[in-house]
Design a protein around this motif. Structure first.
Motif, PDB file in Angstrom:
ATOM      1  N   ALA A   1       0.828  -1.205   0.000  1.00  0.00           N
ATOM      2  CA  ALA A   1       0.000   0.000   0.000  1.00  0.00           C
ATOM      3  C   ALA A   1       0.869   1.263   0.000  1.00  0.00           C
ATOM      4  CB  ALA A   1      -0.931  -0.005   1.210  1.00  0.00           C
ATOM      5  N   LEU A   2       1.925   1.261   0.819  1.00  0.00           N
ATOM      6  CA  LEU A   2       2.804   2.427   0.881  1.00  0.00           C
ATOM      7  C   LEU A   2       3.575   2.588  -0.423  1.00  0.00           C
ATOM      8  CD1 LEU A   2       3.982   4.802   2.376  1.00  0.00           C
ATOM      9  CD2 LEU A   2       5.593   3.238   3.512  1.00  0.00           C
ATOM     10  N   GLN A   3       4.051   1.489  -0.993  1.00  0.00           N
ATOM     11  CA  GLN A   3       4.731   1.575  -2.288  1.00  0.00           C
ATOM     12  C   GLN A   3       3.834   2.237  -3.325  1.00  0.00           C
ATOM     13  OE1 GLN A   3       6.059  -2.268  -3.596  1.00  0.00           O
ATOM     14  NE2 GLN A   3       7.936  -2.230  -2.381  1.00  0.00           N
ATOM     15  N   ARG A   4       2.582   1.846  -3.334  1.00  0.00           N
ATOM     16  CA  ARG A   4       1.653   2.381  -4.329  1.00  0.00           C
ATOM     17  C   ARG A   4       1.363   3.856  -4.072  1.00  0.00           C
ATOM     18  NH1 ARG A   4      -1.006  -0.158  -8.166  1.00  0.00           N
ATOM     19  NH2 ARG A   4      -0.276  -2.153  -7.347  1.00  0.00           N
ATOM     20  N   ARG A   5       1.158   4.233  -2.830  1.00  0.00           N
ATOM     21  CA  ARG A   5       0.865   5.640  -2.529  1.00  0.00           C
ATOM     22  C   ARG A   5       2.042   6.536  -2.900  1.00  0.00           C
ATOM     23  NH1 ARG A   5      -1.018   3.495   2.377  1.00  0.00           N
ATOM     24  NH2 ARG A   5       0.674   4.488   3.542  1.00  0.00           N
ATOM     25  N   LEU A   6       3.259   6.081  -2.582  1.00  0.00           N
ATOM     26  CA  LEU A   6       4.441   6.879  -2.892  1.00  0.00           C
ATOM     27  C   LEU A   6       4.656   6.975  -4.405  1.00  0.00           C
ATOM     28  CD1 LEU A   6       6.848   5.524  -0.133  1.00  0.00           C
ATOM     29  CD2 LEU A   6       6.051   7.882  -0.335  1.00  0.00           C
ATOM     30  N   THR A   7       4.470   5.877  -5.104  1.00  0.00           N
ATOM     31  CA  THR A   7       4.625   5.896  -6.560  1.00  0.00           C
ATOM     32  C   THR A   7       3.583   6.797  -7.207  1.00  0.00           C
ATOM     33  OG1 THR A   7       5.474   3.631  -6.469  1.00  0.00           O
ATOM     34  CG2 THR A   7       4.834   4.466  -8.623  1.00  0.00           C
ATOM     35  N   ASP A   8       2.368   6.769  -6.696  1.00  0.00           N
ATOM     36  CA  ASP A   8       1.324   7.650  -7.206  1.00  0.00           C
ATOM     37  C   ASP A   8       1.681   9.115  -6.977  1.00  0.00           C
ATOM     38  OD1 ASP A   8      -0.110   5.451  -7.986  1.00  0.00           O
ATOM     39  OD2 ASP A   8      -1.586   5.554  -6.353  1.00  0.00           O
ATOM     40  N   ALA A   9       2.251   9.412  -5.817  1.00  0.00           N
ATOM     41  CA  ALA A   9       2.655  10.791  -5.525  1.00  0.00           C
ATOM     42  C   ALA A   9       3.729  11.257  -6.512  1.00  0.00           C
ATOM     43  CB  ALA A   9       3.182  10.892  -4.095  1.00  0.00           C
ATOM     44  N   VAL A  10       4.643  10.352  -6.866  1.00  0.00           N
ATOM     45  CA  VAL A  10       5.701  10.700  -7.823  1.00  0.00           C
ATOM     46  C   VAL A  10       5.118  10.917  -9.210  1.00  0.00           C
ATOM     47  CG1 VAL A  10       7.744   9.829  -9.018  1.00  0.00           C
ATOM     48  CG2 VAL A  10       7.558   9.577  -6.546  1.00  0.00           C
ATOM     49  N   THR A  11       4.334   9.959  -9.707  1.00  0.00           N
ATOM     50  CA  THR A  11       3.825  10.073 -11.072  1.00  0.00           C
ATOM     51  C   THR A  11       2.900  11.275 -11.242  1.00  0.00           C
ATOM     52  OG1 THR A  11       2.056   8.497 -10.530  1.00  0.00           O
ATOM     53  CG2 THR A  11       4.041   7.620 -11.567  1.00  0.00           C
ATOM     54  N   THR A  12       2.207  11.660 -10.173  1.00  0.00           N
ATOM     55  CA  THR A  12       1.328  12.816 -10.235  1.00  0.00           C
ATOM     56  C   THR A  12       2.106  14.097 -10.512  1.00  0.00           C
ATOM     57  OG1 THR A  12      -0.277  11.799  -8.740  1.00  0.00           O
ATOM     58  CG2 THR A  12      -0.359  14.186  -8.915  1.00  0.00           C
ATOM     59  N   THR A  13       3.369  14.139 -10.110  1.00  0.00           N
ATOM     60  CA  THR A  13       4.161  15.365 -10.247  1.00  0.00           C
ATOM     61  C   THR A  13       5.093  15.336 -11.464  1.00  0.00           C
ATOM     62  OG1 THR A  13       5.905  14.489  -8.811  1.00  0.00           O
ATOM     63  CG2 THR A  13       4.138  15.732  -7.752  1.00  0.00           C
ATOM     64  N   LEU A  14       5.003  14.310 -12.298  1.00  0.00           N
ATOM     65  CA  LEU A  14       5.885  14.208 -13.455  1.00  0.00           C
ATOM     66  C   LEU A  14       5.143  14.531 -14.747  1.00  0.00           C
ATOM     67  CD1 LEU A  14       7.840  10.909 -12.645  1.00  0.00           C
ATOM     68  CD2 LEU A  14       8.594  13.260 -12.286  1.00  0.00           C
ATOM     69  N   SER A  15       5.836  15.204 -15.664  1.00  0.00           N
ATOM     70  CA  SER A  15       5.315  15.440 -17.009  1.00  0.00           C
ATOM     71  C   SER A  15       5.730  14.271 -17.903  1.00  0.00           C
ATOM     72  CB  SER A  15       5.875  16.752 -17.551  1.00  0.00           C
ATOM     73  OG  SER A  15       7.254  16.602 -17.860  1.00  0.00           O
ATOM     74  N   PRO A  16       5.210  14.175 -19.136  1.00  0.00           N
ATOM     75  CA  PRO A  16       5.602  13.074 -20.021  1.00  0.00           C
ATOM     76  C   PRO A  16       7.107  13.004 -20.295  1.00  0.00           C
ATOM     77  CG  PRO A  16       3.616  14.125 -20.839  1.00  0.00           C
ATOM     78  CD  PRO A  16       4.108  14.973 -19.702  1.00  0.00           C
ATOM     79  N   ASP A  17       7.806  14.135 -20.197  1.00  0.00           N
ATOM     80  CA  ASP A  17       9.247  14.160 -20.479  1.00  0.00           C
ATOM     81  C   ASP A  17      10.102  14.047 -19.216  1.00  0.00           C
ATOM     82  OD1 ASP A  17       8.791  14.515 -23.231  1.00  0.00           O
ATOM     83  OD2 ASP A  17       8.535  16.670 -22.950  1.00  0.00           O
ATOM     84  N   SER A  18       9.482  13.914 -18.070  1.00  0.00           N
ATOM     85  CA  SER A  18      10.227  13.856 -16.811  1.00  0.00           C
ATOM     86  C   SER A  18      10.860  12.481 -16.604  1.00  0.00           C
ATOM     87  CB  SER A  18       9.311  14.178 -15.631  1.00  0.00           C
ATOM     88  OG  SER A  18       8.759  15.472 -15.747  1.00  0.00           O
ATOM     89  N   VAL A  19      11.786  12.425 -15.649  1.00  0.00           N
ATOM     90  CA  VAL A  19      12.486  11.175 -15.336  1.00  0.00           C
ATOM     91  C   VAL A  19      12.415  10.909 -13.837  1.00  0.00           C
ATOM     92  CG1 VAL A  19      14.682   9.930 -15.434  1.00  0.00           C
ATOM     93  CG2 VAL A  19      14.084  11.538 -17.258  1.00  0.00           C
ATOM     94  N   PHE A  20      12.129   9.664 -13.502  1.00  0.00           N
ATOM     95  CA  PHE A  20      12.178   9.211 -12.114  1.00  0.00           C
ATOM     96  C   PHE A  20      13.356   8.257 -11.980  1.00  0.00           C
ATOM     97  CE2 PHE A  20      10.601   5.877  -9.012  1.00  0.00           C
ATOM     98  CZ  PHE A  20      10.933   6.611  -7.885  1.00  0.00           C
ATOM     99  N   ALA A  21      14.283   8.564 -11.083  1.00  0.00           N
ATOM    100  CA  ALA A  21      15.476   7.730 -10.892  1.00  0.00           C
ATOM    101  C   ALA A  21      15.545   7.276  -9.437  1.00  0.00           C
ATOM    102  CB  ALA A  21      16.736   8.510 -11.255  1.00  0.00           C
ATOM    103  N   THR A  22      15.717   5.986  -9.248  1.00  0.00           N
ATOM    104  CA  THR A  22      15.892   5.438  -7.907  1.00  0.00           C
ATOM    105  C   THR A  22      16.933   4.322  -7.998  1.00  0.00           C
ATOM    106  OG1 THR A  22      14.725   4.551  -5.965  1.00  0.00           O
ATOM    107  CG2 THR A  22      14.030   3.733  -8.125  1.00  0.00           C
TER     108      THR A  22
END
Length: 214
Positions: free
Chosen positions: A143-164
Motif C-alpha cells: 500500500a505504501l509503495q503504491r501511494r508513494l509511486t502515485d505521488a511521484v507520477t502525479t508530479t511528473l510530465s511526459p518528459d520527466s524522469v524518475f530515478a531510484t
C-alpha cells in the motif's frame, strides 16, 4: 632478519575513522531502521549514476526524496551549478537539520514524500523534471509503495524522469519484485543500469520515463 624484526618494521594501514555523515546516518538508522534502508550513505559512484538524467542546460526542477545526509545532494547541486530548483524532501528531522547545515542554500522540505504534490504546490510548482529517490522501496509494504509511486507520477510530465536505486542482494525479495512490477505499471519505459560495485552494499539504478498517472 628474524621474524620478530620483520613484524616490527612492517607498516600497517592507517585505520580510517568514520565521517560525520556516516555517524549521523548510522545513528538515525538505529532509531528508525524500517524507514532508513541502509546503514551507510551511498557512494560517489552511485551518486554519479543516479543523477545522469539531470539536464546539462536550462533551469530544471529537481526533487530529491529521502536525501538522508546528502550523498546525492552534493552531486545534484554540482550538476545544476546554480540553475533551476532543487528541493530535498526529508521526513527525518535529524537528517533535515543536517542537510540545512551542510547545504545552506538548499530548499529542504521536512515532509512525507506521500505529500509531494502538496509540497511542490506550496512552492508554486506543479511538476518536476527529475525526481531522484533514495527511499528504501524494498522495506515498504504494497500500500505504501503504491501511494508513494502515485505521488511521484502525479508530479511528473511526459518528459520527466524518475530515478531510484535498488540493492543487488535484495533484488529477489518479494517487496523488491513487487516494486519493479509497480514501476512497469506506472511507467511506459523502465531501464536498469549496471551494478555499482563501489557501494555498500552494491546497487543499481532504475530509471523510469513516460509516467502513467493513477
Amino acid at each position: 632478519m628474524d621474524r620478530l624484526a620483520v613484524m616490527r618494521t612492517t607498516p600497517t594501514a592507517p585505520r580510517r575513522e568514520p565521517t560525520r555523515d556516516e555517524l549521523i546516518f548510522l545513528q538515525q538508522w538505529l532509531r528508525e531502521p524500517t524507514r532508513i534502508g541502509a546503514v551507510a550513505p551511498s557512494s560517489p559512484r552511485l551518486a554519479a549514476a543516479i543523477t545522469v538524467a539531470i539536464p546539462a542546460d536550462g533551469a530544471p526542477v529537481v526533487v530529491e526524496l529521502g536525501p538522508g545526509t546528502g550523498a546525492f545532494t552534493g552531486e545534484i547541486q554540482r550538476r545544476l551549478g546554480g540553475r533551476g530548483r532543487h528541493i530535498a524532501v526529508e521526513i527525518n528531522p535529524g537528517f533535515a537539520r543536517h542537510l540545512r547545515s551542510r547545504f545552506p542554500t538548499l530548499d529542504v522540505a521536512e515532509a512525507d514524500a506521500e505529500h509531494l504534490p502538496a509540497t511542490l504546490a506550496a512552492r508554486g510548482l506543479t511538476t518536476a523534471d527529475v525526481v531522484v529517490s533514495s527511499l528504501p522501496w524494498a522495506s515498504f509494504g504494497p500500500a505504501l509503495q503504491r501511494r508513494l509511486t502515485d505521488a511521484v507520477t502525479t508530479t511528473l510530465s511526459p518528459d520527466s524522469v524518475f530515478a531510484t536505486f535498488a540493492y543487488l542482494h535484495a533484488q529477489h525479495l518479494p517487496q523488491a519484485r513487487r516494486f519493479r512490477t509497480l514501476l512497469g505499471e506506472r511507467f511506459a519505459e523502465v531501464t536498469v543500469g549496471h551494478t555499482v560495485w563501489c557501494n555498500l552494499p552494491p546497487a543499481y539504478v532504475l530509471q523510469a520515463r513516460r509516467p502513467r498517472r493513477p
